[in-house]
Design a protein around this motif. Sequence first.
Motif, PDB file in Angstrom:
ATOM      1  N   ARG A 151     -18.049   6.320  -4.097  1.00 20.91           N
ATOM      2  CA  ARG A 151     -16.952   6.442  -5.081  1.00 20.91           C
ATOM      3  C   ARG A 151     -15.589   6.389  -4.384  1.00 20.91           C
ATOM      4  O   ARG A 151     -14.652   5.792  -4.891  1.00 20.91           O
ATOM      5  N   GLU A 152     -15.502   7.018  -3.230  1.00 23.76           N
ATOM      6  CA  GLU A 152     -14.254   7.012  -2.472  1.00 23.76           C
ATOM      7  C   GLU A 152     -13.898   5.586  -2.048  1.00 23.76           C
ATOM      8  O   GLU A 152     -12.750   5.167  -2.159  1.00 23.76           O
ATOM      9  N   LYS A 153     -14.916   4.833  -1.553  1.00 23.52           N
ATOM     10  CA  LYS A 153     -14.674   3.447  -1.141  1.00 23.52           C
ATOM     11  C   LYS A 153     -14.254   2.595  -2.341  1.00 23.52           C
ATOM     12  O   LYS A 153     -13.328   1.788  -2.246  1.00 23.52           O
ATOM     13  N   LYS A 155     -12.839   3.610  -5.049  1.00 20.63           N
ATOM     14  CA  LYS A 155     -11.492   4.019  -5.444  1.00 20.63           C
ATOM     15  C   LYS A 155     -10.446   3.372  -4.541  1.00 20.63           C
ATOM     16  O   LYS A 155      -9.407   2.908  -5.006  1.00 20.63           O
ATOM     17  N   LYS A 156     -10.740   3.316  -3.224  1.00 19.72           N
ATOM     18  CA  LYS A 156      -9.806   2.669  -2.292  1.00 19.72           C
ATOM     19  C   LYS A 156      -9.665   1.186  -2.621  1.00 19.72           C
ATOM     20  O   LYS A 156      -8.565   0.646  -2.613  1.00 19.72           O
ATOM     21  N   ASP A 158     -10.213  -0.243  -5.537  1.00 24.53           N
ATOM     22  CA  ASP A 158      -9.475  -0.342  -6.797  1.00 24.53           C
ATOM     23  C   ASP A 158      -7.979  -0.154  -6.567  1.00 24.53           C
ATOM     24  O   ASP A 158      -7.160  -0.867  -7.152  1.00 24.53           O
ATOM     25  N   THR A 159      -7.622   0.805  -5.709  1.00 24.75           N
ATOM     26  CA  THR A 159      -6.216   1.050  -5.402  1.00 24.75           C
ATOM     27  C   THR A 159      -5.598  -0.172  -4.726  1.00 24.75           C
ATOM     28  O   THR A 159      -4.466  -0.556  -5.059  1.00 24.75           O
ATOM     29  N   GLU A 160      -6.312  -0.768  -3.797  1.00 25.10           N
ATOM     30  CA  GLU A 160      -5.810  -1.970  -3.124  1.00 25.10           C
ATOM     31  C   GLU A 160      -5.634  -3.119  -4.119  1.00 25.10           C
ATOM     32  O   GLU A 160      -4.640  -3.857  -4.055  1.00 25.10           O
ATOM     33  N   GLU A 162      -5.052  -2.838  -7.319  1.00 28.03           N
ATOM     34  CA  GLU A 162      -3.879  -2.510  -8.130  1.00 28.03           C
ATOM     35  C   GLU A 162      -2.590  -2.820  -7.379  1.00 28.03           C
ATOM     36  O   GLU A 162      -1.634  -3.358  -7.955  1.00 28.03           O
ATOM     37  N   LYS A 163      -2.528  -2.501  -6.092  1.00 28.07           N
ATOM     38  CA  LYS A 163      -1.341  -2.798  -5.281  1.00 28.07           C
ATOM     39  C   LYS A 163      -1.094  -4.301  -5.217  1.00 28.07           C
ATOM     40  O   LYS A 163       0.042  -4.763  -5.335  1.00 28.07           O
TER      41      LYS A 163
END
Length: 191
Positions: A151-153, A155-156, A158-160, A162-163
């Motif tokens: 989940r952490e990976k 999320k990372k 997904d964040t990338e 989005e950026k």
Amino acid sequence: MVSKEILTLGMELANIVGNRSVESIFDKINVAKKKGDNEETIIKLEEIINELISDKNNLIQIAQAYQEKIITQKITDNEIEYIIENIIPLAEQILKKTAFEEEEKEKIKEGLEIIKSIISKETITILQILGFNFKKSLGEPLTDLVESLIREKVKKVDTEIEKLIIKREIEFLKLCSDEDRYNRFLGLQNN
């Protein structure tokens, strides 16, 4: 901690046993016999027999459910042997590939030696007999750990993403604000 399924099975078992004591069955038989009508007595006795057969089937289902719960918790002899043969070598391989200092590696090796002396078929079997659930106590936390790492990976990632989307929008807005660049962009789009 007892699971909800085990508690439910226990309550069903207690209900069947409580409702069908030998004394209550004999009372029903005596009441049926006292009426004097043979046909009615036979019908009542058949009802009692059918109830007992139904209870027997329910008890068999409860026993099978208990057995299934116990089997899912127990590690088989083959699984124990596999764990014993593979866990220590795997831990040693991981230790070789890590960047610990020699002093730390020695401490870990000493810990592995202690674990080697503890991990045996007999020890695991004894612990299981005493009620230790390896699959729950070790398997579930490991599953939770791996899940949280995944989940952490995600999320990372997904964040990338989005950026990158925001960066693309900013660049597009910059492109739109410069008429020459925008016209060149439209020209490239048309080709």
